[in-house]
Design a protein around this motif. Structure first.
Motif, PDB file in Angstrom:
ATOM      1  N   THR A   9       0.913  -1.124  -0.028  1.00 17.95           N
ATOM      2  CA  THR A   9       0.073  -0.054   0.031  1.00 17.95           C
ATOM      3  C   THR A   9       0.811   1.258  -0.056  1.00 17.95           C
ATOM      4  O   THR A   9       1.903   1.459   0.793  1.00 17.95           O
ATOM      5  CB  THR A   9      -0.709   0.108   1.157  1.00 17.95           C
ATOM      6  OG1 THR A   9      -1.601  -1.187   1.342  1.00 17.95           O
ATOM      7  CG2 THR A   9      -1.961   1.106   1.170  1.00 17.95           C
ATOM      8  N   LYS A  10       0.575   2.212  -0.947  1.00 18.85           N
ATOM      9  CA  LYS A  10       1.474   3.255  -1.128  1.00 18.85           C
ATOM     10  C   LYS A  10       0.692   4.613  -0.333  1.00 18.85           C
ATOM     11  O   LYS A  10       1.466   5.644  -0.004  1.00 18.85           O
ATOM     12  CB  LYS A  10       1.937   3.701  -2.428  1.00 18.85           C
ATOM     13  CG  LYS A  10       2.676   2.731  -2.987  1.00 18.85           C
ATOM     14  CD  LYS A  10       2.946   2.975  -4.635  1.00 18.85           C
ATOM     15  CE  LYS A  10       3.384   1.752  -5.374  1.00 18.85           C
ATOM     16  NZ  LYS A  10       3.202   1.760  -6.888  1.00 18.85           N
ATOM     17  N   GLN A  11      -0.438   4.514  -0.119  1.00 20.14           N
ATOM     18  CA  GLN A  11      -1.200   5.718   0.407  1.00 20.14           C
ATOM     19  C   GLN A  11      -0.608   5.707   2.069  1.00 20.14           C
ATOM     20  O   GLN A  11      -0.463   4.815   2.635  1.00 20.14           O
ATOM     21  CB  GLN A  11      -2.944   5.227   0.694  1.00 20.14           C
ATOM     22  CG  GLN A  11      -3.714   5.603  -0.521  1.00 20.14           C
ATOM     23  CD  GLN A  11      -3.298   4.523  -1.847  1.00 20.14           C
ATOM     24  OE1 GLN A  11      -2.997   3.537  -1.398  1.00 20.14           O
ATOM     25  NE2 GLN A  11      -3.764   4.958  -2.862  1.00 20.14           N
ATOM     26  N   VAL A  12      -0.459   6.986   2.346  1.00 16.99           N
ATOM     27  CA  VAL A  12      -0.232   7.337   3.891  1.00 16.99           C
ATOM     28  C   VAL A  12      -1.455   7.073   4.621  1.00 16.99           C
ATOM     29  O   VAL A  12      -2.395   7.728   4.317  1.00 16.99           O
ATOM     30  CB  VAL A  12       0.387   8.617   3.764  1.00 16.99           C
ATOM     31  CG1 VAL A  12       0.824   8.962   5.277  1.00 16.99           C
ATOM     32  CG2 VAL A  12       1.789   8.805   3.165  1.00 16.99           C
ATOM     33  N   THR A  45      -4.297  10.264   6.105  1.00 18.36           N
ATOM     34  CA  THR A  45      -4.458  11.486   5.408  1.00 18.36           C
ATOM     35  C   THR A  45      -5.737  11.738   4.621  1.00 18.36           C
ATOM     36  O   THR A  45      -6.403  12.733   4.774  1.00 18.36           O
ATOM     37  CB  THR A  45      -3.339  12.036   4.383  1.00 18.36           C
ATOM     38  OG1 THR A  45      -2.036  11.859   5.248  1.00 18.36           O
ATOM     39  CG2 THR A  45      -3.481  13.188   3.752  1.00 18.36           C
ATOM     40  N   ARG A  46      -6.015  10.758   4.004  1.00 17.21           N
ATOM     41  CA  ARG A  46      -7.330  10.714   2.819  1.00 17.21           C
ATOM     42  C   ARG A  46      -7.902   9.516   2.719  1.00 17.21           C
ATOM     43  O   ARG A  46      -7.445   9.046   1.665  1.00 17.21           O
ATOM     44  CB  ARG A  46      -6.879  11.538   1.625  1.00 17.21           C
ATOM     45  CG  ARG A  46      -8.274  11.744   0.641  1.00 17.21           C
ATOM     46  CD  ARG A  46      -7.875  12.090  -0.712  1.00 17.21           C
ATOM     47  NE  ARG A  46      -7.449  13.423  -0.790  1.00 17.21           N
ATOM     48  CZ  ARG A  46      -6.840  13.998  -1.687  1.00 17.21           C
ATOM     49  NH1 ARG A  46      -6.190  13.154  -2.499  1.00 17.21           N
ATOM     50  NH2 ARG A  46      -6.194  15.335  -1.676  1.00 17.21           N
ATOM     51  N   PHE A 100       2.093  17.160  -6.377  1.00 16.60           N
ATOM     52  CA  PHE A 100       2.964  16.129  -6.656  1.00 16.60           C
ATOM     53  C   PHE A 100       4.370  16.498  -6.571  1.00 16.60           C
ATOM     54  O   PHE A 100       4.851  17.763  -7.090  1.00 16.60           O
ATOM     55  CB  PHE A 100       2.589  15.673  -8.036  1.00 16.60           C
ATOM     56  CG  PHE A 100       1.089  15.077  -8.362  1.00 16.60           C
ATOM     57  CD1 PHE A 100       0.675  13.896  -7.915  1.00 16.60           C
ATOM     58  CD2 PHE A 100       0.172  15.994  -8.428  1.00 16.60           C
ATOM     59  CE1 PHE A 100      -0.576  13.438  -7.950  1.00 16.60           C
ATOM     60  CE2 PHE A 100      -1.308  15.559  -8.675  1.00 16.60           C
ATOM     61  CZ  PHE A 100      -1.497  14.377  -8.443  1.00 16.60           C
ATOM     62  N   TYR A 124       8.320  12.153  -0.456  1.00 14.82           N
ATOM     63  CA  TYR A 124       6.885  11.791  -0.694  1.00 14.82           C
ATOM     64  C   TYR A 124       6.837  11.722  -2.185  1.00 14.82           C
ATOM     65  O   TYR A 124       7.337  12.562  -2.762  1.00 14.82           O
ATOM     66  CB  TYR A 124       6.148  12.399   0.221  1.00 14.82           C
ATOM     67  CG  TYR A 124       6.237  12.266   1.567  1.00 14.82           C
ATOM     68  CD1 TYR A 124       5.555  10.879   1.938  1.00 14.82           C
ATOM     69  CD2 TYR A 124       6.525  13.153   2.399  1.00 14.82           C
ATOM     70  CE1 TYR A 124       5.569  10.694   3.589  1.00 14.82           C
ATOM     71  CE2 TYR A 124       6.530  12.929   3.719  1.00 14.82           C
ATOM     72  CZ  TYR A 124       6.318  11.807   4.290  1.00 14.82           C
ATOM     73  OH  TYR A 124       6.222  11.457   5.617  1.00 14.82           O
ATOM     74  N   THR A 147      -1.195  16.555   0.245  1.00 11.38           N
ATOM     75  CA  THR A 147      -2.260  17.475   0.065  1.00 11.38           C
ATOM     76  C   THR A 147      -1.857  18.950  -0.288  1.00 11.38           C
ATOM     77  O   THR A 147      -0.700  19.463  -0.063  1.00 11.38           O
ATOM     78  CB  THR A 147      -3.213  17.612   1.135  1.00 11.38           C
ATOM     79  OG1 THR A 147      -2.288  18.138   2.405  1.00 11.38           O
ATOM     80  CG2 THR A 147      -3.633  15.967   1.604  1.00 11.38           C
ATOM     81  N   PRO A 170       1.229  14.437   3.995  1.00  7.55           N
ATOM     82  CA  PRO A 170       1.625  13.223   2.946  1.00  7.55           C
ATOM     83  C   PRO A 170       0.554  12.424   2.588  1.00  7.55           C
ATOM     84  O   PRO A 170      -0.402  12.043   3.282  1.00  7.55           O
ATOM     85  CB  PRO A 170       2.570  12.504   3.822  1.00  7.55           C
ATOM     86  CG  PRO A 170       2.345  12.957   5.221  1.00  7.55           C
ATOM     87  CD  PRO A 170       1.842  14.286   5.196  1.00  7.55           C
ATOM     88  N   LEU A 171       0.479  12.283   1.178  1.00  9.87           N
ATOM     89  CA  LEU A 171      -0.607  11.349   0.612  1.00  9.87           C
ATOM     90  C   LEU A 171      -0.026  10.055   0.372  1.00  9.87           C
ATOM     91  O   LEU A 171      -0.763   9.064   0.639  1.00  9.87           O
ATOM     92  CB  LEU A 171      -1.259  11.954  -0.460  1.00  9.87           C
ATOM     93  CG  LEU A 171      -2.357  12.986  -0.212  1.00  9.87           C
ATOM     94  CD1 LEU A 171      -2.711  13.781  -1.601  1.00  9.87           C
ATOM     95  CD2 LEU A 171      -3.784  12.252   0.269  1.00  9.87           C
ATOM     96  N   ILE A 172       1.070  10.290  -0.469  1.00 17.32           N
ATOM     97  CA  ILE A 172       1.472   8.945  -1.094  1.00 17.32           C
ATOM     98  C   ILE A 172       2.994   8.807  -0.566  1.00 17.32           C
ATOM     99  O   ILE A 172       3.909   9.560  -0.616  1.00 17.32           O
ATOM    100  CB  ILE A 172       1.425   8.844  -2.781  1.00 17.32           C
ATOM    101  CG1 ILE A 172      -0.051   8.972  -3.060  1.00 17.32           C
ATOM    102  CG2 ILE A 172       2.011   7.607  -3.325  1.00 17.32           C
ATOM    103  CD1 ILE A 172      -0.824   7.891  -2.951  1.00 17.32           C
ATOM    104  N   GLN A 173       3.304   7.571  -0.284  1.00 16.33           N
ATOM    105  CA  GLN A 173       4.392   7.226   0.472  1.00 16.33           C
ATOM    106  C   GLN A 173       5.739   7.536  -0.477  1.00 16.33           C
ATOM    107  O   GLN A 173       5.617   7.496  -1.773  1.00 16.33           O
ATOM    108  CB  GLN A 173       4.602   5.731   0.806  1.00 16.33           C
ATOM    109  CG  GLN A 173       3.435   5.380   1.709  1.00 16.33           C
ATOM    110  CD  GLN A 173       4.002   5.964   3.259  1.00 16.33           C
ATOM    111  OE1 GLN A 173       4.777   6.673   3.420  1.00 16.33           O
ATOM    112  NE2 GLN A 173       3.013   5.127   4.329  1.00 16.33           N
ATOM    113  N   TYR A 218       7.627   5.928  -2.330  1.00 12.07           N
ATOM    114  CA  TYR A 218       8.068   4.838  -2.816  1.00 12.07           C
ATOM    115  C   TYR A 218       8.657   5.213  -4.437  1.00 12.07           C
ATOM    116  O   TYR A 218       9.320   4.097  -5.159  1.00 12.07           O
ATOM    117  CB  TYR A 218       6.828   3.704  -3.306  1.00 12.07           C
ATOM    118  CG  TYR A 218       6.088   4.532  -4.677  1.00 12.07           C
ATOM    119  CD1 TYR A 218       6.144   3.993  -5.797  1.00 12.07           C
ATOM    120  CD2 TYR A 218       5.156   5.731  -4.567  1.00 12.07           C
ATOM    121  CE1 TYR A 218       5.607   4.176  -7.120  1.00 12.07           C
ATOM    122  CE2 TYR A 218       4.780   6.061  -5.457  1.00 12.07           C
ATOM    123  CZ  TYR A 218       4.820   5.386  -6.887  1.00 12.07           C
ATOM    124  OH  TYR A 218       4.171   6.080  -7.882  1.00 12.07           O
TER     125      TYR A 218
END
Lengths: 328, 328
Positions: free
Chosen positions: A160-163, A166-167, B52, B99, B103, B108-111, B113
Motif C-alpha cells: 500500500t502506497k497511501q499514507v 491523510t485521505r 505532486f 513523498y 495535499t 503526506p498522501l503517497i509514500q 516509493y
C-alpha cells in the motif's frame, strides 16, 4: 434493434461454442509445462509465455462452468483440471496468497500484492470443485475465500502506497467483487458465509457508493460516503459501476432481498451508460471525471472490450428481470 | 525545413519567456498554502490542488535555472524560494526520502516509493542553492543526491513487487536519470562524486543497454545484458532512449570522455525515432515491442508531449555538436 432475446442468445451461444471456445481448446493448453498460454494472437500463435494468475484462474473457471452448465464433456473437465493442477503447484505462496504472475515453468515472478487474484483463484477452484468433485479443490476454494475476507480491509498489505490517515478512501471494487465471488462459491462455501458476504457488500454499496440523487455509483468515496475533491474522489469508471449493478441484481434474484434495490440498479446501469458515452465516436469511456476535469489516467478515453461486454451482460439481465424497455 | 538554429532558438525563447513562463507565474503560485498549483486548465483555472513532488521540484528547478541562466529577476528567485520552502517543510520524511504527493496543505498522501522523486528534489534544490546561495538548500541537495545513490540498487524498497531471483532485470531509467542528475548538481556536489556517477552510468548504459548491432538502447535487460523474451524484456520506450542519449552527449561534451560514444548516441537518436515512428498517423509511439508483439500497456500507441520535446532537444543538441544533417 430488431433482435429478440432468444435470437441474441442463439447468436452468442453459437459464437462462444463454435468459435471462441474451440480456439482456446486448440491453442491455449501448455502441454509441456502445464497451465495455459493466454497471450495468443489472432492466428493462435503464442506471443508471450508468462502466466498471469488472474487469467489462469479465469480459464479454470470457464471450462469448469462449461462442463457444469453447458455439457459434461470430458475434454472440458480435463482442460480445467490441467489449469487447476498448475495453479495448485505454482500459483500460491506458503500463507495461501496467490502470486500475480509466474513464469511458463511456474516460478513466481510478481508477489501476491493483488487481492483480486485471490478472488479469481477462489472462483476458479470453487467451480472446478463443483465440476470435478475434487475435495482438495473445495478446500482451496474455501480457504482462499476466507483469506480474501480476512484481507479485505487491507488488500494490498505492505504494498500500500497511501499514507494512512491523510485521505482514507474506500473503493467500490472491493464490495463489487465480493458480491460476484459469493455468487460463484455457492455450493462450496457454507451458505451462511455467502449470505453474510452478499448482505454486507450490498449494504456497503447502497449506503456508501450509490448516489441516490444522480442514480449512479461512485468508484472511490470517503468512509462516511462523502466525496473528496481529488483525482481519485472524482473519477468514475462506468464499466465498474455497471458490473457492480448486475452482480447485485443477480444476487437479489438468486437469494432474495430488497426488490426495490433492483430498480435502483437498473437506473444506475442506464445512467452510467449515458454518463460514460462518447457522443462523438460512440462507445463507453474507460474513465470519466464527475466534474469533467482531465483524468490522470492516460488511457481514460479508450474503449475497452470488457466494459462493453459487462454492459451487454448487464442490459440483458436488467431486461430479463424487469422487462424495462430502456434496457433493450 | 527551412529554419536555421538561431531562428528556432529565437522562436522557442520568445514562446517560453512571453507565453509559457508568464502563464505559470500568474496561475501556479499557491499564496495561501505554499508551493504550486500544477493542475491548470488552458485558462489557468486550478482543477486539482494535490501537490505532486515531481512537479513541485521541477518548478523550483525551472525558476532557479531561469534566474541563473536567463536573467536575475527577483520575481523568479522568489517563486523558486516559495516552492523550496514548501518542499523543505512538507516534501520529505524523517529519513530524507521524498513523498510522491501531499495535499494542498502539505499532509503526506503517497509514500516515498518513487526514487525519481528524490532525483528531481535533488536537482531542484541544487539549482535553487546555486541561484540563492542558501546553504540549507545545498545541504538538502547533497544529502538527497547521496541518498539517491544509496537507494539505486533497490529504488522501490519494500514496495518492490518482483520476486527476487526469478527474472532479475535492470532498467535503463536508473543510469539515465543519474547522468541527468549529475549534470544538474554540478557546483553543489563535489566534482569527484559527479564524475564517478557519470562515468559509472555511461559505462552501464553502453555495456548493458546499448545495442551495438541495432544501434538503439533497450529499456530493460538482464544483469548480463541479455534480453529475456518477456513483455518487460521486449518493450522499448523510444522517448527514454532518446533522452538517455542526449544526457550522455551533454555529459561528454561538458566533462570530456570518449568522443566515439557521441556518434553512437546520435545513431541511437536517429534510429529510435525511426523505430518509434508511426507511419500511418506520424509522431513517436510511447511504447513499442522490439518484435512487434502487442504491449501490455494500454497507452502504448499514444503520442506524449514529453517524448516529442525530448526528441526536439536531442536533435538540436546532436546537430549542434556533430553537424550531422540527418539531425536537422
Amino acid at each position: 434493434m430488431h433482435h429478440n432475446l432468444s435470437e441474441l442468445s442463439d447468436l452468442y451461444r453459437a459464437h462462444l461454442l463454435e468459435d471462441v471456445i474451440p480456439f482456446w481448446e486448440e491453442h491455449s493448453i501448455d502441454r509441456d509445462k502445464g497451465g495455459y498460454f493466454t497471450c495468443l494472437d489472432r492466428a493462435g500463435n503464442v506471443f508471450d509465455t508468462d502466466k498471469f494468475i488472474w487469467l489462469q484462474a479465469r480459464q479454470v473457471w470457464t471450462f469448469s462452468m462449461l462442463y457444469r452448465q453447458v455439457e459434461q464433456r470430458t475434454a472440458w473437465l480435463e482442460i480445467a483440471r490441467h489449469g487447476a493442477d498448475f495453479l495448485k503447484r505454482h500459483g500460491v505462496d506458503d500463507e495461501g496468497n496467490w502470486y500475480f504472475s509466474v513464469t511458463r515453468e511456474g516460478k513466481p515472478l510478481i508477489q501476491p500484492y493483488n487481492w483480486f487474484t485471490d478472488c479469481f483463484a477462489a472462483m476458479g477452484f470453487a467451480q472446478y470443485a463443483l465440476a470435478s468433485g475434487d475435495s482438495q479443490a473445495t478446500d482451496i476454494a474455501v480457504k482462499t475465500f476466507r483469506n480474501v475476507l480476512r484481507r479485505r480491509d487491507n488488500p494490498k498489505g505492505k504494498y500500500t502506497k497511501q499514507v494512512p490517515g491523510t485521505r482514507p478512501l474506500k473503493s467500490q471494487a472491493f464490495p463489487m467483487i465480493l458480491v460476484n465471488l459469493a455468487l460463484e462459491v455457492e455450493g462450496v462455501v457454507p451458505d451462511e458465509e455467502i449470505h453474510r458476504t452478499i448482505d454486507d457488500s450490498i449494504r456497503e454499496i447502497m449506503t456508501l457508493f450509490y448516489d441516490n440523487e444522480r442514480r449512479i455509483t461512485w468508484d472511490n468515496v470517503a468512509p462516511d460516503g462523502s466525496h473528496p475533491d481529488c483525482f481519485e474522489g472524482r473519477i468514475i469508471l462506468p464499466g465498474h459501476g455497471i458490473e457492480t449493478m448486475w452482480f447485485m441484481i443477480e444476487a437479489i434474484r438468486r437469494f432474495g432481498g430488497d426488490r426495490a434495490i433492483i430498480d435502483k440498479c437498473v437506473d444506475a446501469i442506464v445512467n452510467l451508460i449515458e454518463f460514460g458515452w462518447d457522443n462523438q465516436y460512440e462507445g463507453i469511456l474507460y474513465y470519466r471525471d464527475i466534474m469533467d476535469r482531465p483524468p490522470v489516467q492516460l488511457e481514460w478515453d479508450q474503449k475497452l472490450w470488457w466494459v462493453h461486454i459487462e454492459t451487454l451482460v448487464a442490459l440483458a439481465i436488467a431486461w430479463s428481470v424487469t422487462g424495462r424497455r430502456d434496457c433493450r
